[in-house]
Write a protein that holds these residues in place. Sequence first.
Motif, PDB file in Angstrom:
ATOM      1  N   UNK A 162       1.028  -0.793  -0.016  1.00  8.71           N
ATOM      2  CA  UNK A 162      -0.109  -0.547  -0.127  1.00  8.71           C
ATOM      3  C   UNK A 162       0.740   0.808   0.039  1.00  8.71           C
ATOM      4  N   UNK A 163       0.337   2.564  -0.686  1.00  9.10           N
ATOM      5  CA  UNK A 163       0.988   3.676  -0.046  1.00  9.10           C
ATOM      6  C   UNK A 163       0.113   4.261   0.025  1.00  9.10           C
ATOM      7  N   UNK A 164       0.602   5.071   1.089  1.00 15.68           N
ATOM      8  CA  UNK A 164      -0.013   6.874   1.351  1.00 15.68           C
ATOM      9  C   UNK A 164       1.067   7.863   1.371  1.00 15.68           C
ATOM     10  N   UNK A 165       0.674   8.533   2.362  1.00 14.36           N
ATOM     11  CA  UNK A 165       1.565   9.754   2.764  1.00 14.36           C
ATOM     12  C   UNK A 165       2.506   9.718   3.306  1.00 14.36           C
ATOM     13  N   UNK A 166       3.767  10.521   3.228  1.00 14.32           N
ATOM     14  CA  UNK A 166       4.593  10.923   4.282  1.00 14.32           C
ATOM     15  C   UNK A 166       4.423  10.946   5.418  1.00 14.32           C
ATOM     16  N   UNK A 167       4.888  10.987   6.550  1.00 13.90           N
ATOM     17  CA  UNK A 167       4.149  11.624   7.979  1.00 13.90           C
ATOM     18  C   UNK A 167       4.578  13.228   7.825  1.00 13.90           C
ATOM     19  N   UNK A 168       5.908  13.702   6.977  1.00 14.36           N
ATOM     20  CA  UNK A 168       6.300  14.724   6.599  1.00 14.36           C
ATOM     21  C   UNK A 168       5.379  15.644   6.712  1.00 14.36           C
ATOM     22  N   UNK A 169       4.818  15.580   4.787  1.00  6.86           N
ATOM     23  CA  UNK A 169       3.356  15.886   4.504  1.00  6.86           C
ATOM     24  C   UNK A 169       2.811  16.243   5.558  1.00  6.86           C
ATOM     25  N   UNK A 170       2.387  15.758   6.290  1.00  7.63           N
ATOM     26  CA  UNK A 170       1.372  16.434   7.107  1.00  7.63           C
ATOM     27  C   UNK A 170       2.054  17.296   8.404  1.00  7.63           C
ATOM     28  N   UNK A 171       2.958  17.290   8.756  1.00  5.16           N
ATOM     29  CA  UNK A 171       3.752  18.390   9.340  1.00  5.16           C
ATOM     30  C   UNK A 171       3.455  19.722   8.456  1.00  5.16           C
ATOM     31  N   UNK A 172       3.309  19.673   7.176  1.00  4.71           N
ATOM     32  CA  UNK A 172       3.534  21.304   6.067  1.00  4.71           C
ATOM     33  C   UNK A 172       2.063  21.102   6.150  1.00  4.71           C
ATOM     34  N   UNK A 173       1.365  20.653   6.951  1.00 10.97           N
ATOM     35  CA  UNK A 173      -0.227  20.899   6.388  1.00 10.97           C
ATOM     36  C   UNK A 173      -0.454  22.619   6.860  1.00 10.97           C
ATOM     37  N   UNK A 174      -0.779  23.399   6.681  1.00 20.95           N
ATOM     38  CA  UNK A 174      -1.143  24.996   5.923  1.00 20.95           C
ATOM     39  C   UNK A 174      -1.751  25.649   7.563  1.00 20.95           C
ATOM     40  N   UNK A 175      -2.481  24.751   8.543  1.00 23.04           N
ATOM     41  CA  UNK A 175      -2.942  25.044   9.885  1.00 23.04           C
ATOM     42  C   UNK A 175      -3.229  23.513  10.815  1.00 23.04           C
ATOM     43  N   UNK A 177      -6.571  22.726  11.799  1.00 23.60           N
ATOM     44  CA  UNK A 177      -7.226  22.121  11.318  1.00 23.60           C
ATOM     45  C   UNK A 177      -6.892  21.053   9.857  1.00 23.60           C
ATOM     46  N   UNK A 178      -6.025  21.819   8.551  1.00 24.14           N
ATOM     47  CA  UNK A 178      -5.541  20.558   7.933  1.00 24.14           C
ATOM     48  C   UNK A 178      -4.677  19.458   8.802  1.00 24.14           C
ATOM     49  N   UNK A 179      -4.388  19.787   9.329  1.00 24.57           N
ATOM     50  CA  UNK A 179      -3.060  18.216   9.597  1.00 24.57           C
ATOM     51  C   UNK A 179      -4.035  17.550  10.881  1.00 24.57           C
ATOM     52  N   UNK A 180      -4.939  18.017  11.614  1.00 28.72           N
ATOM     53  CA  UNK A 180      -5.600  17.007  11.979  1.00 28.72           C
ATOM     54  C   UNK A 180      -6.806  15.908  10.911  1.00 28.72           C
ATOM     55  N   UNK A 181      -7.130  17.007  10.058  1.00 28.47           N
ATOM     56  CA  UNK A 181      -7.909  16.296   9.219  1.00 28.47           C
ATOM     57  C   UNK A 181      -6.937  15.143   8.319  1.00 28.47           C
ATOM     58  N   UNK A 182      -5.568  15.483   8.181  1.00 33.85           N
ATOM     59  CA  UNK A 182      -5.076  14.742   7.002  1.00 33.85           C
ATOM     60  C   UNK A 182      -4.113  13.743   8.169  1.00 33.85           C
ATOM     61  N   UNK A 183      -4.152  13.828   9.572  1.00 31.70           N
ATOM     62  CA  UNK A 183      -4.143  12.859  10.740  1.00 31.70           C
ATOM     63  C   UNK A 183      -4.804  11.642  10.384  1.00 31.70           C
ATOM     64  N   UNK A 184      -5.756  11.965  10.749  1.00 33.33           N
ATOM     65  CA  UNK A 184      -7.183  11.496  10.940  1.00 33.33           C
ATOM     66  C   UNK A 184      -7.060  10.045   9.653  1.00 33.33           C
ATOM     67  N   UNK A 185      -7.073  11.098   8.469  1.00 29.34           N
ATOM     68  CA  UNK A 185      -6.628  10.274   6.817  1.00 29.34           C
ATOM     69  C   UNK A 185      -5.891   8.802   7.422  1.00 29.34           C
ATOM     70  N   UNK A 186      -4.626   9.468   7.433  1.00 31.12           N
ATOM     71  CA  UNK A 186      -3.488   8.412   8.186  1.00 31.12           C
ATOM     72  C   UNK A 186      -4.009   7.478   8.317  1.00 31.12           C
ATOM     73  N   UNK A 187      -4.514   7.109  10.088  1.00 37.89           N
ATOM     74  CA  UNK A 187      -4.408   6.718  10.034  1.00 37.89           C
ATOM     75  C   UNK A 187      -5.374   5.375  10.366  1.00 37.89           C
TER      76      UNK A 187
END
Length: 198
Positions: A162-175, A177-187
């Motif tokens: 499987x492929x997903x995003x790299x955690x570093x891209x989550x850290x670069x989220x603009x705010x 709210x976005x970061x929290x959404x990206x974390x949720x998708x990653x989980x």
Amino acid sequence: MPFSKSLSELAREAKDCKNCDLWRNATQTVFGEGSPHSKIMLVGEQPGDQEDLQGKPFVGPAGHLLDTLLVEAGIDRKKVYVTNAVKHFKWEPRGKRRIHKKPSAGEIAACRPWLDAEIAALKPKVIVCLGATAAQALLGTAFRVTERRGEFVDSPLAPYVMATVHPSSILRAPDEKNRHEEEKKFVEDLKRITKIDV
């Protein structure tokens, strides 16, 4: 490179790797780490600043986030083997800081025998590519994480890939709210692994 070697033997040999020029500016080779009995292998792009200094993969900010999100997904970090497609830190200076620079196709190809040897030694049941560099290194340059994220794809490398995003891209989220959404998708992506009998 014979594929019968253990992970510890491979790690020792990789210390002297000069397959490409990245070793010249790196502090050390950063090989994979984890139990030799791990059934889950996570593959990132390359070591970052902290990884280069400590000689261990995923120990910087992205690694700490990965640890947190693995726990949220119900995956024991001790049962996971983590590595990178490229084993040396590629960077450029910016003031006193060393800023990550994307590895070239040639550098990724030069490191591929190490990654193949790690996969052969570990024989993981699940491989998760974290980010586009890892996904394209293992699944081909035409692979797009944006299109196939979180899907199990057919690959001779392991029963489940499987492929997903790299955690570093989550850290670069603009705010936040976005970061929290990206974390949720990653989980959610990682939770798909927990439904497999590993």
